[in-house]
Design a protein around this motif. Structure first.
Motif, PDB file in Angstrom:
ATOM      1  N   LEU A 232       4.403   8.400   1.641  1.00 49.02           N
ATOM      2  CA  LEU A 232       3.556   7.386   1.835  1.00 49.02           C
ATOM      3  C   LEU A 232       3.865   6.825   0.554  1.00 49.02           C
ATOM      4  O   LEU A 232       3.665   6.899  -0.342  1.00 49.02           O
ATOM      5  N   ASP A 233       4.215   5.300   0.937  1.00 50.34           N
ATOM      6  CA  ASP A 233       4.008   4.358  -0.706  1.00 50.34           C
ATOM      7  C   ASP A 233       3.043   3.341  -0.654  1.00 50.34           C
ATOM      8  O   ASP A 233       3.298   2.500   0.391  1.00 50.34           O
TER       9      ASP A 233
ATOM     10  N   LEU B 146       4.710  11.075  -2.538  1.00 46.31           N
ATOM     11  CA  LEU B 146       3.640  10.024  -2.374  1.00 46.31           C
ATOM     12  C   LEU B 146       3.651   9.558  -4.352  1.00 46.31           C
ATOM     13  O   LEU B 146       4.377   9.166  -4.883  1.00 46.31           O
ATOM     14  N   THR B 147       3.895   7.733  -3.249  1.00 40.68           N
ATOM     15  CA  THR B 147       4.198   6.558  -4.430  1.00 40.68           C
ATOM     16  C   THR B 147       3.099   5.471  -4.566  1.00 40.68           C
ATOM     17  O   THR B 147       2.717   5.099  -3.476  1.00 40.68           O
ATOM     18  N   ALA B 148       2.201   5.608  -5.575  1.00 38.11           N
ATOM     19  CA  ALA B 148       1.527   5.003  -5.684  1.00 38.11           C
ATOM     20  C   ALA B 148       1.164   4.265  -7.073  1.00 38.11           C
ATOM     21  O   ALA B 148      -0.239   4.194  -7.937  1.00 38.11           O
ATOM     22  N   ALA B 149       2.923   3.918  -7.479  1.00 35.97           N
ATOM     23  CA  ALA B 149       2.913   3.195  -9.050  1.00 35.97           C
ATOM     24  C   ALA B 149       2.164   1.127  -8.320  1.00 35.97           C
ATOM     25  O   ALA B 149       2.334   1.259  -7.608  1.00 35.97           O
TER      26      ALA B 149
ATOM     27  N   VAL C 118       6.065  -2.130   6.784  1.00 34.34           N
ATOM     28  CA  VAL C 118       5.787  -3.272   6.212  1.00 34.34           C
ATOM     29  C   VAL C 118       4.987  -3.698   4.640  1.00 34.34           C
ATOM     30  O   VAL C 118       4.167  -5.027   4.566  1.00 34.34           O
ATOM     31  N   SER C 119       5.292  -3.323   3.628  1.00 30.70           N
ATOM     32  CA  SER C 119       6.169  -3.659   2.707  1.00 30.70           C
ATOM     33  C   SER C 119       6.482  -5.162   2.306  1.00 30.70           C
ATOM     34  O   SER C 119       6.506  -5.876   3.195  1.00 30.70           O
TER      35      SER C 119
ATOM     36  N   LEU D 220       3.402   0.882   2.781  1.00 35.22           N
ATOM     37  CA  LEU D 220       2.567  -0.081   2.860  1.00 35.22           C
ATOM     38  C   LEU D 220       2.796  -0.895   1.943  1.00 35.22           C
ATOM     39  O   LEU D 220       1.313  -1.256   0.585  1.00 35.22           O
ATOM     40  N   ALA D 221       3.084  -0.989   0.334  1.00 37.72           N
ATOM     41  CA  ALA D 221       3.412  -1.328  -1.128  1.00 37.72           C
ATOM     42  C   ALA D 221       3.604  -3.139  -0.892  1.00 37.72           C
ATOM     43  O   ALA D 221       3.868  -3.691  -0.247  1.00 37.72           O
TER      44      ALA D 221
END
Length: 684
Positions: A270-271, A294-297, A225-226, A248-249
């Motif tokens: 998880l993004d 994990l993507t947290a950029a 749902v980015s 969720l980005a």
């Protein structure tokens, strides 16, 4: 004489015949390395290739320039199972065009220019399992266009212009990709796909996620749902379980809370990039025991002590941090711009833990006391916000203690967890209930870090805090002169007040631009003045000086300086140049006049002497004797130096700003007799 090469002919036959296809059976412009698979890549033909063998099972025709299709093109291809027509120039599909392909299972029509899908386009394709229509210009699909595709497993429609969906009654469908269409109101009636495993809804304009729709997908493992408009985490995600991949980005949602994520413990990927996150709760580490990626950029992380757990957790659990170089700290200044994953625990400025013994009449209790270096600014009450609101349901997260070192200091001088000089102009730093930095600004200052000083201090302040007025001493550092790109710093007093220092660490950052990362310089203590160069014009800079080698924030003094506007600087520079030119030209003109006067006097004297000498010469010799000696003929015959021939610059020479000529490297070595360049035009 013609020479034959039997070995070469035999080798060619060996490469072709074992596969059961002769070269004559392969369509022109195609490769037939196997009997059942044909690759036609970039044939540059608008028509379907002719002569495709009936036994072909896989036919790849991507990027061929095909503009139209007809059912007769597929009449003999009863065995075809895979047809790739992607990256062509198809604009429409006629009814029943694929009817002859009774065995087709995979059809790729992506990256064409198709605008509409008719009702009979995919008629009787009962064996079709994968249908790719993404990256077209499809605006509408007939409601019954997919009727009968009961065995379809994957349907990709992303990157089109759809505003509604056809009937999707597909009991076996596992993957549905609808990204980057305009579908903001998807409901349960839009998807009759009970076994769907992967649903991709990125960039469709969702403001909320329909709980009934997602709740009906009992087999859902991947949800994207980015890049929507979700203000908060959808409530359905707090209830469902079984998700393995969640993206969720790029949504404008607030901080992630422990209560919202506790049912997502099965996640493996998880993004949460681009969510404007400043921190993550430490309970995050206990939420996802199976997490592997994990993507947290692109989040403005505050790399303070409350986030010190994250890098060590990633390493301990062997979790891959995707887009590592784009996952950096935004605050505090000492960590700004650093890659988050590469920071050590000590880099987060965590306070140390000491033990204070409190003795009473009956018991002795050891209480942990968190202390750091002393500061003159008192620590604020973390549960009492200046805006008049208190929230007992969200206590301030505790500050983790580091047992690696210990110190003893008076509890009255205890320093809170924000690093020194986090807030400017006397502002007080604290963390809100989510662990994000806030600055309480004194009267007359505003901004995230209290960096803006208001010219009208009588205006209503953002935070009403009593401020004690203290007569300041002369500043230890100050700016004396500023241009559009430089600031001259006065460090005399700073050095005089600290004779023990061996050097100065200068830290400066631009408060007016988007990039506020600090820059550091090291100076010897023998520099009472220093000019910062390479700055942005018309910008406010904060400059801090601290002893070189001392811990960050110890004995640090800051000041602010403003660079001038480029226009004013250019006028000032012109005035300075004019002044310098005037100062240089006046003496030069005077000297020149003096030289002219002296030369004139010398010339007069020489003229008189020549006249006298001529008089004597006339007495001794006749004028005709000069001609006899060859003096006059010599002048007439060109004995005087001739004008030097003008230097010819080749035509391709380009004059640069320094009055020099840069000749092109590629030149012909032969020049015509008329000095005309013989270069040929370049086609590269």
């Amino acid at each position: 004489m013609k020479v034959s090469h039997p070995p070469l002919m035999a080798l060619a036959l060996v490469l072709v015949i074992p596969h059961g296809i002769l070269s004559s059976e392969c369509p022109k412009g195609c490769s037939c390395s196997t009997p059942e698979s044909i690759l036609c890549f970039q044939r540059r033909s608008a028509n379907f290739p002719q002569g495709v063998p009936p036994s072909t099972r896989s036919l790849y025709l991507f990027a061929n320039g095909i503009e139209s299709l007809a059912s007769k093109d597929f009449e003999d291809l009863k065995s075809l199972e895979m047809l790739d027509l992607s990256q062509n120039k198809l604009t429409e599909l006629s009814d029943g065009v694929f009817l002859p392909l009774t065995s087709l299972k995979n059809l790729d029509l992506s990256s064409n220019q198709i605008t509409y899908i008719s009702e009979q386009c995919f008629q009787d394709m009962v064996l079709l399992e994968r249908l790719y229509l993404y990256s077209n210009h499809i605006k509408s699909i007939h409601p019954a266009a997919f009727k009968g595709l009961e065995n379809l497993l994957e349907l990709k429609l992303q990157g089109n212009r759809l505003t509604s969906l056809p009937d999707l009654a597909m009991p076996r469908l596992l993957l549905l990709d609808l990204r980057f269409n305009v579908l903001p109101t998807l409901g349960p009636s839009d998807l009759q796909t009970p076994n769907l495993e992967s649903l991709k809804l990125g960039g469709v304009g969702l403001t909320d996620l329909n709980s009934e729709l997602i709740g009906s997908l009992k087999n859902l493992h991947e949800l994207d749902v980015s890049k929507n408009q979700l203000q908060v985490l959808p409530s359905i995600l707090k209830e469902i379980s079984g998700l393995i991949h969640l993206n969720l980005a790029g949504n404008p949602m607030g901080p992630l809370k422990f209560q919202d994520l506790k049912n997502l413990q099965e996640l493996k990927e998880l993004d949460i990039s681009s969510l404007s996150l400043q921190g993550l709760p430490e309970e995050f580490a206990q939420l996802f025991p199976h997490l592997r990626k994990l993507t947290a950029a692109e989040n403005p992380f505050n790399c303070l002590c409350t986030l010190a757990w994250l890098p060590s957790w990633l390493r301990a659990q062997s979790i891959t941090l995707e887009r590592t170089e784009e996952t950096r700290c935004h605050f505090p200044p000492i960590n700004a711009g650093k890659v988050l994953e590469r920071l050590e625990h000590r880099d987060f400025g965590c306070p140390t833990t000491t033990t204070q013994t409190t003795t009473t009449l009956r018991t002795t209790t050891a209480l942990p006391v968190t202390t750091t270096e002393s500061t003159t600014t008192p620590a604020p009450d973390l549960n009492d916000h200046d805006d008049g609101t208190k929230d007992a349901d969200y206590p301030v997260p505790p500050v983790p203690a580091s047992p690696s070192s210990s110190s003893s200091v008076d509890s009255d001088k205890e320093k809170h967890f924000c690093p020194s000089h986090t807030c400017l102009n006397g502002g007080t730093c604290h963390l809100d209930r989510y662990g994000q930095v806030e600055c309480t600004c004194p009267r007359g200052t505003t901004g995230f870090y209290c960096e803006i000083q208001n010219n009208n201090p009588q205006s209503p302040p953002e935070h009403n805090i009593p401020v004690t007025t203290v007569t300041p001493n002369p500043p230890d550092i100050s700016s004396r002169h500023a241009t559009s790109t430089s600031i001259l710093l006065d460090l005399h007093r700073y050095i005089e007040m600290r004779p023990y220092i061996r050097g100065i660490r200068l830290t400066y950052r631009n408060l007016s631009g988007p990039d506020r990362r600090p820059m550091q310089l090291s100076l010897p203590a023998s520099y009472p003045e220093y000019r910062l160069r390479g700055l942005n014009p018309n910008s406010t800079y904060t400059v801090c000086a601290s002893p070189l080698g001392a811990p960050n924030g110890v004995d640090s003094v800051c000041t602010q300086a403003q660079t001038t506007d480029e226009k004013n600087a250019s006028v000032t520079g012109a005035q300075i140049v004019n002044k310098k030119m005037t100062t240089m030209l006046v003496p030069a003109i005077a000297i020149l006049l003096l030289v002219v006067l002296i030369a004139t006097a010398v010339g007069v004297v020489c003229y008189v002497r020549r006249k006298r000498a001529k008089g004597h010469l006339d007495l001794d010799r006749e004028p005709s004797q000069l001609e006899l000696d060859g003096v006059k003929p010599g002048l007439d015959n060109g004995a005087l130096p001739q004008k030097q021939a003008q230097l010819m610059i080749p035509e391709p020479a380009v004059q640069n700003g320094n009055l020099e000529y840069e000749v092109l490297l590629l030149q012909d070595h032969c020049i015509s007799s008329k000095n005309i360049s013989s270069h040929k035009p370049s086609y590269f």
